[in-house]
Design an enzyme around this catalytic site. Structure first.
Site, mmCIF file in Angstrom:
data_model
loop_
_atom_site.group_PDB
_atom_site.id
_atom_site.type_symbol
_atom_site.label_atom_id
_atom_site.label_comp_id
_atom_site.label_asym_id
_atom_site.label_seq_id
_atom_site.Cartn_x
_atom_site.Cartn_y
_atom_site.Cartn_z
ATOM 1 N N CYS A 49 12.320 25.223 10.768
ATOM 2 C CA CYS A 49 11.840 23.836 10.715
ATOM 3 C C CYS A 49 12.045 23.186 12.083
ATOM 4 C CB CYS A 49 12.591 23.055 9.639
ATOM 5 S SG CYS A 49 11.957 21.364 9.427
ATOM 6 N N ASP A 51 13.128 20.382 12.572
ATOM 7 C CA ASP A 51 14.282 19.478 12.481
ATOM 8 C C ASP A 51 15.291 19.729 13.608
ATOM 9 O OD1 ASP A 51 16.896 18.358 11.579
ATOM 10 O OD2 ASP A 51 15.754 17.875 9.767
ATOM 11 N N ARG A 53 18.289 19.349 13.793
ATOM 12 C CA ARG A 53 19.627 19.787 13.393
ATOM 13 C C ARG A 53 19.725 21.274 13.098
ATOM 14 N NH1 ARG A 53 19.746 15.461 8.673
ATOM 15 N NH2 ARG A 53 17.627 16.320 8.606
HETATM 16 CO CO CO Z 1 13.046 20.329 7.762
#
Ligand code: CO
Length: 220
Positions: A49, A51, A53
């Site tokens: 992903c 993302d 993080r």
């Molecule tokens: Co995600």
């Protein structure tokens, strides 16, 4: 350290971080960058992903040169995605990676967005792929009342479906047909504890892929 209170200048800490990175890598290993610049032979392709993080190298304790990386919203494998398919073809046919990892993560905003009936703009078309995964497992998911737990389960089911989507590609099936050592893994990462859980692995075209998706290379 640069004063990062000024947002317009906040990018400068990245440049400073880079100077520190470059120097620290060369301490005790003056040939570090010279060696890397000669080429890459990563053993792994990571499909994760976007993302911020879930950085592939950081969460796996690996370094530059070890993982070939592709990331998109909610780690989706779409067979018409020229970007991902180009990465996949290069990773398998040129780099010769041995393991492909699809890594989702709990608390994924893309998964939550796909579960809602709200429109988010262009990304709706991307999230549609995850709605399709939901639809495949609707009875199981609808039965989970807690929305966080339902999203966690959809996160897992999405990863496992994307692993199958990889196995349905001709790129992967040809690799197996030519007896390449190639394994596709589905993982999920916990933002709350930093731990990866293994979900599923596909080792060859006979495993977990419906007959209609299996290419017959004698017909080529
Ligand atoms: Co995600």
């Amino acid at each position: 350290m640069t004063d990062t209170k000024n947002h317009a200048q906040s990018y400068l800490r990245l440049i400073e971080g880079n100077r520190h990175f470059s120097l620290s890598r060369q301490i005790g290993d003056p040939e570090y960058f010279k060696r890397l610049s000669l080429g890459q032979t990563p053993e792994y392709l990571w499909i994760g992903c976007s993302d911020s993080r879930v950085p592939a190298n950081e969460v796996t304790g690996t370094h530059s040169g070890e993982i070939f990386v592709h990331r998109n919203i909610a780690n989706v494998v779409v067979h018409t995605d020229l970007n991902l398919m180009s990465v996949l073809e290069y990773a398998v046919n040129v780099l010769g990676v041995k393991h492909i990892i699809v890594c989702g993560h709990f608390g994924c905003g893309g998964i939550r967005a796909a579960m809602s009936k709200k429109s988010f703009g262009l990304v709706d078309k991307w999230l549609r792929n995850i709605k399709d995964v939901y639809h495949l497992h609707q009875a199981e998911l609808d039965a989970i009342e807690d929305l966080d737990k339902r999203a966690d389960r959809l996160t897992e089911l999405n990863v496992m479906e994307q692993v199958r989507n990889l196995a349905k590609t001709k790129i992967i099936q040809r690799a197996w047909h030519t007896k390449k050592d190639l394994h596709i893994h589905g993982w999920v990462y916990g933002l709350n504890n930093g731990l990866i859980t293994e979900l599923n692995t596909i080792h060859d075209e006979k495993e977990d892929i419906d007959n209609i998706y299996q290419y017959d290379f004698d017909l080529d």
